[in-house]
Design an enzyme around this catalytic site. Structure first.
Site, mmCIF file in Angstrom:
data_model
loop_
_atom_site.group_PDB
_atom_site.id
_atom_site.type_symbol
_atom_site.label_atom_id
_atom_site.label_comp_id
_atom_site.label_asym_id
_atom_site.label_seq_id
_atom_site.Cartn_x
_atom_site.Cartn_y
_atom_site.Cartn_z
ATOM 1 N NE ARG A 1 -15.327 68.329 -86.255
ATOM 2 C CZ ARG A 1 -15.899 68.319 -84.914
ATOM 3 N NH1 ARG A 1 -15.964 69.299 -84.257
ATOM 4 N NH2 ARG A 1 -16.378 67.028 -84.705
ATOM 5 C CG ASN B 1 -23.191 68.986 -80.853
ATOM 6 O OD1 ASN B 1 -22.865 67.962 -81.585
ATOM 7 N ND2 ASN B 1 -22.792 69.855 -80.238
#
Length: 622
Positions: free
Chosen positions: A229, A95
């Site tokens: 993920r 991020n």
């Protein structure tokens, strides 16, 4: 009393005014950082949109001070400053973290010259450089003790692209980094070079040998696409790949490898774009997003799915339980609305088209009677090729242009004259430089030394030493073909004269079962332990091999599909120390080796089953 009341009233008003002023000041700072001031992940896009002068103002300095205060001991930053334990308490590039802090500090230092900001950003730059893997990649989290996706080479959300973009500016002492010391600039330059090489090395290759783009994350050891993920499984990621290509296109004087990486990816984006489809978000009466649906719309602009399946290039979707789907509608509602499954990420890249192609590689020349046959490896993004010829090194004139294939026969030449060749590649963006030079000398027509199509119904002249060899009427052509059916043992058979030296041997071959092994056409064959061979390896690789005193070596190889059940003409050409391999008349491989000078022809099947026919052996010059 009245005077005293007025005095008290003024004091009360003043106090209230001060409170309002303080509240306004706090609001001014927190408004710039909507995520609960400094405790949560900051809105870096909003922050970095400010003018340079903002960073020397009250809000900018407050932010810089908080960044310095929240720097980890290793020089990086965590994504959420409030996190105190676990992997997410460690420094990360996720991020835009760490790269954004360094950018803010650089802007603040340039405006103020304050030493603490310089010290902090230097530590941050050092963290990025020291945290790079030896293969050039970066993990999502530095120093993660877990064997999780945090340790993968992370392209997800453009993490590595942000690092490379920053380090490129540091290396060049450009933009906000004009003040960087030369040592750090040099270290950053080395890191950028390694990072670019990592990008080239991790570009995904499908099972058919075509290169596509990149995954969200790649294994730090194997460099293969890896799982992030549960809903981010190994696949080609169009969003992250678009970011990588956009960065590569900023490189001045890109190498041939970089050009090929860009053009391979743009070719992939072009191939997998989706037309006639629109994606619509559905909201309820309260304005809450309830679904995302896909429907047909012939007027819709091209879009791409976030993920494409490895090897098939099919759009693919993953649910939170790790299941794989081929339609977004099959996902749970939570995942349909909770992830960007469709987008236009590569759109501008596809519109811009290919960059100038790289220099062609793999140029090979084979001399014939008054001709030279050239072949080369296809260049990604090339729309045409030009062949140049000369009779002296480095001096050429164009003999053919606008070629759309990767081979060319130059005819009408003078036997005995050495000719020199180079090839260039071109597209709408421009023309490449010259390829490496090759040369060849045409010679007079050759003599047929041996031929056999087995139409006489026998194998006279052939000697088999192992395997099951017999004629079959299930022929490649005509009535009979030679057939080897033993899939357990190595099959061996030979023919010819041991004094043959410079010659070519060709045969039609149809493999029925590779058995994960090789089918080989041999030349200068002495015995089962000494020979040259052109090898068809498991249907996907072409090789020139040699076996010396029982030890096999692959001299040169390339990916080439030769499927089972299909007929192909294979030729091994031996002239002095030069060895050439052809498939269906096209020169595919060339190398040099001087181990063997004479020998017969032969066939070897390494537990494979195959048919053979139409053998021709000619002296050099064919």
């Amino acid at each position: 009393m009245m005077s005293k009341r007025m005095s008290k009233g003024k004091k009360k008003l003043a106090s209230m005014a001060l409170c309002v002023s303080m509240l306004m000041s706090v609001f001014s700072v927190t408004a710039a950082f909507p995520q609960s001031a400094f405790a949560a992940t900051l809105d870096w896009s909003t922050i970095l949109a400010h003018s340079d002068s903002w960073f020397s103002g009250t809000d900018g300095l407050a932010l810089a001070d908080q960044i310095v205060a929240n720097q980890n001991s290793d020089g990086g930053w965590k994504k959420d400053y409030a996190t105190t334990s676990g992997d997410w308490a460690l420094s990360t590039i996720d991020n835009k973290t760490t790269t954004s802090e360094i950018t803010v500090l650089a802007k603040t230092y340039k405006q103020t010259g304050t030493a603490k900001y310089l010290t902090s950003l230097q530590k941050g730059i050092d963290r990025l450089i020291s945290g790079q893997y030896s293969n050039g990649g970066w993990p999502q989290i530095f120093g993660s003790p877990s064997d999780s996706y945090h340790t993968h080479i992370t392209y997800n959300d453009d993490a590595i692209v942000h690092v490379l973009t920053l380090l490129t500016s540091v290396a060049n002492k450009s933009g906000d980094y004009t003040f960087i010391d030369s040592t750090r600039a040099a270290n950053a330059s080395t890191a950028v070079t390694k990072g670019i090489q990592c990008i080239i090395n991790t570009q995904i290759t499908n099972s058919d040998g075509t290169k596509t783009a990149w995954g969200q994350q790649h294994d730090k050891t194997t460099l293969l696409p890896a799982t992030g993920r549960a809903y981010e499984l190994p696949s080609v990621a169009s969003s992250e790949s678009a970011g990588i290509v956009s960065y590569l296109k900023t490189i001045s004087s890109p190498s041939n490898d970089v050009k090929n990486a860009i053009n391979n990816a743009i070719g992939f984006f072009t191939k997998v774009k989706i037309t006639g489809t629109k994606v619509t978000k559905v909201y309820d009466s309260s304005g809450t997003l309830t679904d995302v649906v896909v429907s047909s719309d012939s007027s819709a602009s091209p879009i791409w799915t976030r993920f494409y399946e490895l090897n098939t290039n099919k759009p693919v979707f993953f649910d939170r339980d790790g299941s794989t789907h081929y339609a977004m509608s099959e996902l749970s509602q939570e995942r349909r609305i909770g992830y960007a499954w469709y987008g236009t990420w590569p759109s501008s890249l596809v519109t811009a088209g290919y960059v100038t192609p790289a220099v062609p590689t793999g140029l090979a020349a084979a001399a014939g009677n008054a001709k030279v046959t050239l072949s080369w490896t296809a260049t990604p993004g090339a729309s045409s090729y030009t062949v140049k010829r000369g009779t002296a090194v480095g001096s050429y004139t164009t003999v053919a242009s606008g070629l759309t294939t990767t081979s060319y026969a130059d005819t009408g030449l003078t036997n005995g004259t050495k000719y020199y060749y180079v090839v260039t590649a071109a597209n709408a963006a421009g023309t490449s430089g010259n390829s490496s030079e090759v040369n060849a000398t045409p010679t007079a027509s050759s003599t047929t030394l041996f031929s056999d199509n087995f139409e006489d119904g026998n194998t006279t002249g052939w000697t088999s030493t192992r395997g099951t060899w017999a004629l079959t009427t299930s022929a490649i052509s005509g009535t009979y073909s030679l057939n080897q059916t033993d899939t357990v043992n190595e099959g061996r058979i030979s023919a010819g004269t041991s004094t043959w030296g410079n010659y070519s041997v060709s045969a039609d071959i149809n493999v029925s079962n590779y058995n994960s092994a090789r089918v080989m056409l041999c030349g200068r064959f002495t015995d089962a332990n000494n020979y040259y061979a052109v090898s068809l390896y498991n249907g996907v690789t072409l090789e020139i091999r040699k076996k010396v005193s029982g030890t096999s070596t692959t001299l040169v190889s390339k990916s080439l599909t030769v499927a089972t059940g299909t007929n192909h003409n294979v030729k091994l050409e031996m002239s002095g120390s030069t060895l050439n391999a052809y498939v269906d008349g096209t020169l595919q491989l060339t190398t040099t080796d001087s181990t063997f000078t004479t020998g017969v022809i032969g066939l070897i099947t390494q537990g494979s089953a195959a048919k053979f026919d139409n053998f021709v052996v000619t002296s050099n010059g064919a």
